[in-house]
Write a protein that holds these residues in place. Structure first.
Motif, PDB file in Angstrom:
ATOM      1  N   ARG A 135       0.842  -1.298  -0.026  1.00 21.40           N
ATOM      2  CA  ARG A 135       0.126   0.089   0.108  1.00 21.40           C
ATOM      3  C   ARG A 135       0.741   1.517  -0.167  1.00 21.40           C
ATOM      4  NH1 ARG A 135      -3.129   1.051  -2.071  1.00 21.40           N
ATOM      5  NH2 ARG A 135      -4.765   2.227  -0.554  1.00 21.40           N
ATOM      6  N   VAL A 136       1.930   1.179   0.676  1.00 24.46           N
ATOM      7  CA  VAL A 136       2.864   2.463   0.943  1.00 24.46           C
ATOM      8  C   VAL A 136       3.582   2.405  -0.666  1.00 24.46           C
ATOM      9  CG1 VAL A 136       4.857   3.238   1.726  1.00 24.46           C
ATOM     10  CG2 VAL A 136       3.254   2.307   3.264  1.00 24.46           C
ATOM     11  N   ALA A 137       3.980   1.408  -1.138  1.00 22.09           N
ATOM     12  CA  ALA A 137       4.508   1.578  -2.435  1.00 22.09           C
ATOM     13  C   ALA A 137       3.604   2.263  -3.418  1.00 22.09           C
ATOM     14  CB  ALA A 137       4.916   0.204  -2.867  1.00 22.09           C
ATOM     15  N   CYS A 138       2.386   2.026  -3.427  1.00 21.81           N
ATOM     16  CA  CYS A 138       1.256   2.221  -4.470  1.00 21.81           C
ATOM     17  C   CYS A 138       1.125   3.765  -4.083  1.00 21.81           C
ATOM     18  CB  CYS A 138       0.014   1.334  -4.475  1.00 21.81           C
ATOM     19  SG  CYS A 138      -0.025   0.112  -5.172  1.00 21.81           S
ATOM     20  N   LEU A 139       1.000   4.207  -2.829  1.00 18.16           N
ATOM     21  CA  LEU A 139       0.590   5.419  -2.546  1.00 18.16           C
ATOM     22  C   LEU A 139       1.994   6.435  -3.000  1.00 18.16           C
ATOM     23  CD1 LEU A 139      -0.758   5.167   1.091  1.00 18.16           C
ATOM     24  CD2 LEU A 139      -2.043   5.830  -0.824  1.00 18.16           C
ATOM     25  N   MET A 140       3.176   5.935  -2.851  1.00 18.56           N
ATOM     26  CA  MET A 140       4.324   6.528  -3.569  1.00 18.56           C
ATOM     27  C   MET A 140       4.090   6.826  -5.102  1.00 18.56           C
ATOM     28  SD  MET A 140       7.039   4.852  -1.272  1.00 18.56           S
ATOM     29  CE  MET A 140       8.512   5.647  -1.922  1.00 18.56           C
ATOM     30  N   GLY A 141       3.558   5.647  -5.711  1.00 11.21           N
ATOM     31  CA  GLY A 141       3.417   5.597  -7.136  1.00 11.21           C
ATOM     32  C   GLY A 141       2.356   6.623  -7.614  1.00 11.21           C
ATOM     33  N   ASN A 142       1.462   6.786  -6.838  1.00 10.66           N
ATOM     34  CA  ASN A 142       0.231   7.493  -7.194  1.00 10.66           C
ATOM     35  C   ASN A 142       0.338   8.848  -7.605  1.00 10.66           C
ATOM     36  OD1 ASN A 142      -1.933   5.677  -4.767  1.00 10.66           O
ATOM     37  ND2 ASN A 142      -1.436   5.094  -7.050  1.00 10.66           N
ATOM     38  N   VAL A 143       1.537   9.344  -7.027  1.00 10.81           N
ATOM     39  CA  VAL A 143       1.901  10.923  -7.132  1.00 10.81           C
ATOM     40  C   VAL A 143       2.130  10.859  -8.781  1.00 10.81           C
ATOM     41  CG1 VAL A 143       3.421  12.715  -6.651  1.00 10.81           C
ATOM     42  CG2 VAL A 143       2.369  11.058  -4.809  1.00 10.81           C
ATOM     43  N   LEU A 144       2.698   9.869  -9.075  1.00 13.33           N
ATOM     44  CA  LEU A 144       3.183  10.120 -10.738  1.00 13.33           C
ATOM     45  C   LEU A 144       2.591   9.493 -11.673  1.00 13.33           C
ATOM     46  CD1 LEU A 144       6.902   9.114  -9.393  1.00 13.33           C
ATOM     47  CD2 LEU A 144       6.033  11.450 -10.239  1.00 13.33           C
ATOM     48  N   VAL A 145       1.389   8.461 -11.310  1.00 16.65           N
ATOM     49  CA  VAL A 145       0.622   8.004 -12.589  1.00 16.65           C
ATOM     50  C   VAL A 145      -0.835   7.670 -12.142  1.00 16.65           C
ATOM     51  CG1 VAL A 145       2.886   6.223 -13.148  1.00 16.65           C
ATOM     52  CG2 VAL A 145       0.881   5.503 -11.435  1.00 16.65           C
ATOM     53  N   PRO A 146      -1.577   7.768 -13.079  1.00 19.04           N
ATOM     54  CA  PRO A 146      -3.091   7.858 -13.014  1.00 19.04           C
ATOM     55  C   PRO A 146      -3.869   6.405 -12.623  1.00 19.04           C
ATOM     56  CG  PRO A 146      -2.617   7.999 -15.050  1.00 19.04           C
ATOM     57  CD  PRO A 146      -1.306   7.622 -14.441  1.00 19.04           C
ATOM     58  N   VAL A 147      -3.119   5.738 -11.842  1.00 16.88           N
ATOM     59  CA  VAL A 147      -3.900   4.516 -11.512  1.00 16.88           C
ATOM     60  C   VAL A 147      -3.486   4.438  -9.772  1.00 16.88           C
ATOM     61  CG1 VAL A 147      -3.652   3.344 -13.634  1.00 16.88           C
ATOM     62  CG2 VAL A 147      -1.835   2.974 -12.033  1.00 16.88           C
ATOM     63  N   ARG A 148      -4.522   3.370  -9.306  1.00 18.17           N
ATOM     64  CA  ARG A 148      -4.461   3.316  -8.003  1.00 18.17           C
ATOM     65  C   ARG A 148      -3.722   2.353  -7.467  1.00 18.17           C
ATOM     66  NH1 ARG A 148     -10.063   3.318  -4.561  1.00 18.17           N
ATOM     67  NH2 ARG A 148      -8.490   3.363  -3.014  1.00 18.17           N
ATOM     68  N   ASP A 149      -3.579   1.385  -8.399  1.00 14.27           N
ATOM     69  CA  ASP A 149      -2.546   0.048  -8.025  1.00 14.27           C
ATOM     70  C   ASP A 149      -1.620   0.443  -8.954  1.00 14.27           C
ATOM     71  OD1 ASP A 149      -1.390  -2.156  -7.649  1.00 14.27           O
ATOM     72  OD2 ASP A 149      -3.314  -3.414  -8.033  1.00 14.27           O
ATOM     73  N   ALA A 150      -0.460   1.285  -8.562  1.00 10.28           N
ATOM     74  CA  ALA A 150       0.652   1.759  -9.377  1.00 10.28           C
ATOM     75  C   ALA A 150       1.543   0.599  -9.510  1.00 10.28           C
ATOM     76  CB  ALA A 150       1.151   3.035  -8.528  1.00 10.28           C
ATOM     77  N   THR A 151       1.673  -0.322  -8.590  1.00 10.29           N
ATOM     78  CA  THR A 151       2.983  -1.100  -8.574  1.00 10.29           C
ATOM     79  C   THR A 151       2.286  -2.645  -9.196  1.00 10.29           C
ATOM     80  OG1 THR A 151       2.379  -2.242  -6.421  1.00 10.29           O
ATOM     81  CG2 THR A 151       3.797  -0.361  -6.557  1.00 10.29           C
ATOM     82  N   SER A 152       1.070  -2.450 -10.061  1.00 13.61           N
ATOM     83  CA  SER A 152       0.576  -3.674 -10.466  1.00 13.61           C
ATOM     84  C   SER A 152       1.577  -4.332 -11.722  1.00 13.61           C
ATOM     85  CB  SER A 152      -0.745  -3.550 -11.050  1.00 13.61           C
ATOM     86  OG  SER A 152      -1.418  -4.896 -11.732  1.00 13.61           O
ATOM     87  N   GLY A 153       1.504  -5.659 -11.688  1.00 12.62           N
ATOM     88  CA  GLY A 153       2.287  -6.349 -12.645  1.00 12.62           C
ATOM     89  C   GLY A 153       1.697  -7.140 -13.542  1.00 12.62           C
ATOM     90  N   PHE A 154       0.186  -6.802 -13.695  1.00  5.72           N
ATOM     91  CA  PHE A 154      -0.775  -7.591 -14.422  1.00  5.72           C
ATOM     92  C   PHE A 154      -1.678  -6.429 -15.034  1.00  5.72           C
ATOM     93  CE2 PHE A 154      -4.836 -10.244 -13.701  1.00  5.72           C
ATOM     94  CZ  PHE A 154      -4.661 -11.113 -15.080  1.00  5.72           C
ATOM     95  N   PHE A 155      -1.163  -6.265 -16.536  1.00  2.29           N
ATOM     96  CA  PHE A 155      -1.795  -5.593 -17.349  1.00  2.29           C
ATOM     97  C   PHE A 155      -1.966  -5.843 -18.852  1.00  2.29           C
ATOM     98  CE2 PHE A 155       2.812  -4.539 -16.874  1.00  2.29           C
ATOM     99  CZ  PHE A 155       3.090  -4.236 -18.022  1.00  2.29           C
ATOM    100  N   ALA A 156      -2.622  -5.117 -19.538  1.00  5.92           N
ATOM    101  CA  ALA A 156      -2.745  -5.223 -21.031  1.00  5.92           C
ATOM    102  C   ALA A 156      -2.667  -3.952 -21.560  1.00  5.92           C
ATOM    103  CB  ALA A 156      -4.066  -5.938 -21.437  1.00  5.92           C
ATOM    104  N   LEU A 157      -2.208  -3.845 -22.733  1.00  4.23           N
ATOM    105  CA  LEU A 157      -2.048  -2.400 -23.645  1.00  4.23           C
ATOM    106  C   LEU A 157      -2.031  -2.804 -25.097  1.00  4.23           C
ATOM    107  CD1 LEU A 157       1.796  -1.761 -23.580  1.00  4.23           C
ATOM    108  CD2 LEU A 157       0.887  -3.855 -22.348  1.00  4.23           C
TER     109      LEU A 157
END
Length: 229
Positions: A135-157
């Motif tokens: 949760r702390v890692a995600c909160l840190m990342g939230n400052v820089l990216v527009p998603v709540r789960d900033a550290t997710s390793g599960f994604f599609a693009l």
């Protein structure tokens, strides 16, 4: 075509189950499983290769353990699909959620992030300290990216998200790197429940935490430089 990119290191016990569940979940779609193996001494690459041709598996063999993020980048280069999915091999990311990520892309999103921290998502089997770190890692990342789960390793693009983009394959958090640097207009979060691995040993440790902190600093620096320019 859809390419599912999975980095592996000593995942012989789970790679067959992963492939079988993906095969069932993606029935009726044109897809491939791209396994990028970093010289696993337990024979993961051979186990995966033996699943072809029944399951559309392509194995990229690398000589040594060069890191998860760089393995994903190598998988992107080897993949044939216009839609790319990234997930872990240890079944902590449910294969049954992959169609929902792909559907989000096909409905118009450029990037779809599997999220533990939106309504409907969650985490199972994690001890409290690991939950706090996440949760702390995600909160840190939230400052820089527009998603709540900033550290997710599960994604599609869409592959176009990476056109002309130079990724910095440091550490484990390739998802954060893609969200921070990718070229997209629309990003959505798709809820899923993360389950801790049942087989093998976690690769998470202090080194990975330190690399994430470095990664945060590099992304913040680059964003600031772009604003100044």
């Amino acid at each position: 075509m859809l390419s599912v990119v999975v980095p592996t290191y000593n995942e012989a016990g789970s790679v067959t189950g992963l492939a079988e569940r993906l095969h069932a979940a993606l029935a009726g779609r044109e897809w491939e499983l791209v396994i990028v193996d970093d010289g696993s001494p337990d024979g993961t690459a051979n186990v995966a290769a033996a699943l072809a041709p029944r399951i559309p598996v392509h194995v990229v063999r690398r000589a040594g353990k060069a890191g998860l993020a760089s393995a994903v980048v190598a998988g992107f280069a080897a993949a044939r699909g216009d839609i790319l999915v990234v997930m872990d091999a240890d079944l902590s990311h449910p294969p049954e959620t992959v169609p929902a990520l792909v559907d989000a892309i096909e409905r118009g999103a450029d990037l779809a992030v599997g999220s533990r921290y939106v309504r409907g998502g969650g985490v199972m089997d994690w001890p409290l300290p690991r939950r706090v770190v996440s949760r702390v890692a995600c909160l840190m990342g939230n400052v820089l990216v527009p998603v709540r789960d900033a550290t997710s390793g599960f994604f599609a693009l869409r592959r176009a998200v990476l056109d002309g983009v130079k990724l910095n394959p440091i550490g484990f958090k390739i998802g954060f790197e893609v969200v921070a640097r990718g070229r997209y207009k629309t990003v959505v979060e798709v809820p899923y429940t993360f389950r801790d691995r049942e087989l093998g040993a976690s690769k998470f440790g202090r080194r990975e935490i330190a690399q994430y902190v470095v990664q945060l600093g590099q992304v913040a620096r680059d964003k600031l430089l772009r604003r100044i320019r």
